[in-house]
Design a protein around this motif. Structure first.
Motif, short mmCIF file in Angstrom:
data_model
loop_
_atom_site.label_atom_id
_atom_site.label_comp_id
_atom_site.label_asym_id
_atom_site.label_seq_id
_atom_site.Cartn_x
_atom_site.Cartn_y
_atom_site.Cartn_z
N GLU A 1 6.33 -0.92 -10.29
CA GLU A 1 5.63 0.30 -9.92
C GLU A 1 4.15 0.00 -9.68
N LEU A 2 3.57 0.73 -8.73
CA LEU A 2 2.14 0.59 -8.46
C LEU A 2 1.34 1.06 -9.68
N ALA A 3 0.55 0.16 -10.24
CA ALA A 3 -0.19 0.47 -11.48
C ALA A 3 -1.68 0.56 -11.28
N GLY A 4 -2.19 0.05 -10.17
CA GLY A 4 -3.62 0.06 -9.90
C GLY A 4 -3.93 -0.75 -8.67
N GLY A 5 -5.18 -0.72 -8.27
CA GLY A 5 -5.55 -1.49 -7.10
C GLY A 5 -6.95 -1.17 -6.63
#
Length: 248
Positions: free
Chosen positions: A149-153
């Protein structure tokens, strides 16, 4: 007498050139007002070390003095984050992606407010502008994916060998910091020496960022923007090889 006094800022119509260095005040406020957010305008602005930042019309253009930069060779990856990255790699829970969810990263960053500002500077018009600038090949996202899952960026502007950090977000602990470490590792591999951070924050200073005079920043920018544009395409196997760079 020492010559003409500086203007407070310049008023621009779409297509007008940005003011010459030294013709307006650079430290206390915007250097220009107006213009538009087309890819051509953004490209011309960033080449001159100018960026848009506003929460309501009109468009405000900034070029602060001094300028906050992060030399990638001075990046400090602190022990706790290094251990966290190494553990996540060993557990096969961490994946770094580039440009796989750019619009989603942009929307998450738009929810982050800068200190002293009542609303987000990434207003809908800015989001549309950077989506178009991304389609033109000058904006990229670095994404931290945890457990699928996308957790940050974060996202950044790139012109030649110049990299301008724009904004970052985290949905899980350290996710934005991991994305920053990944960007630094890529910059090292691609020969990019400095990440522009625009304005001073304790967060960036913690990682090795510091201020330099605007004149020095612009001198380096002039050299770097005329260099060939690197490719930010990194396959999963490339990240495994980059891991030692992340952990230095």
């Amino acid at each position: 007498m020492t010559g003409q006094p500086q203007q407070a800022f310049a008023f621009l119509h779409p297509g007008d050139p940005f003011p010459a260095y030294g013709s307006v005040s650079e430290s206390l406020g915007p250097i220009a007002v107006g213009a538009d957010l087309s890819p051509a305008t953004l490209l011309a602005a960033y080449r001159r070390g100018i960026f848009p930042w506003y929460s309501a019309p009109p468009i405000l253009w900034w070029s602060p003095d001094p300028r906050m930069v992060l030399p990638v060779g001075q990046f400090r990856l602190h022990a706790s984050l290094r251990k966290s990255i190494a553990r996540l790699w060993r557990q096969n829970r961490l994946e770094i992606r580039v440009d796989s969810a750019f619009s989603t990263v942009l929307r998450h960053c738009a929810r982050i407010y800068r200190p002293g500002q009542n609303g987000s500077w990434i207003v809908p018009e800015m989001q549309a502008a950077y989506l178009a600038f991304h389609a033109a090949g000058h904006v990229h996202s670095v994404e931290t994916w945890l457990d699928g899952e996308l957790a940050g960026g974060l996202y950044f502007v790139n012109i030649g060998q110049a990299v301008f950090g724009e904004s970052m977000f985290a949905l899980r602990t350290d996710a934005s910091k991991i994305a920053l470490a990944a960007l630094v590792a890529m910059c090292r591999r691609l020969g990019v020496e400095t990440i522009d951070c625009q304005q001073n924050t304790d967060h960036l200073a913690f990682f090795g960022g510091h201020e330099i005079p605007r004149s020095a920043f612009l001198a380096g920018l002039q050299r770097s923007t005329i260099q060939p544009q690197p490719s930010w395409r990194f396959a999963p196997g490339d990240w495994q090889r980059l891991h030692p760079a992340l952990a230095t």
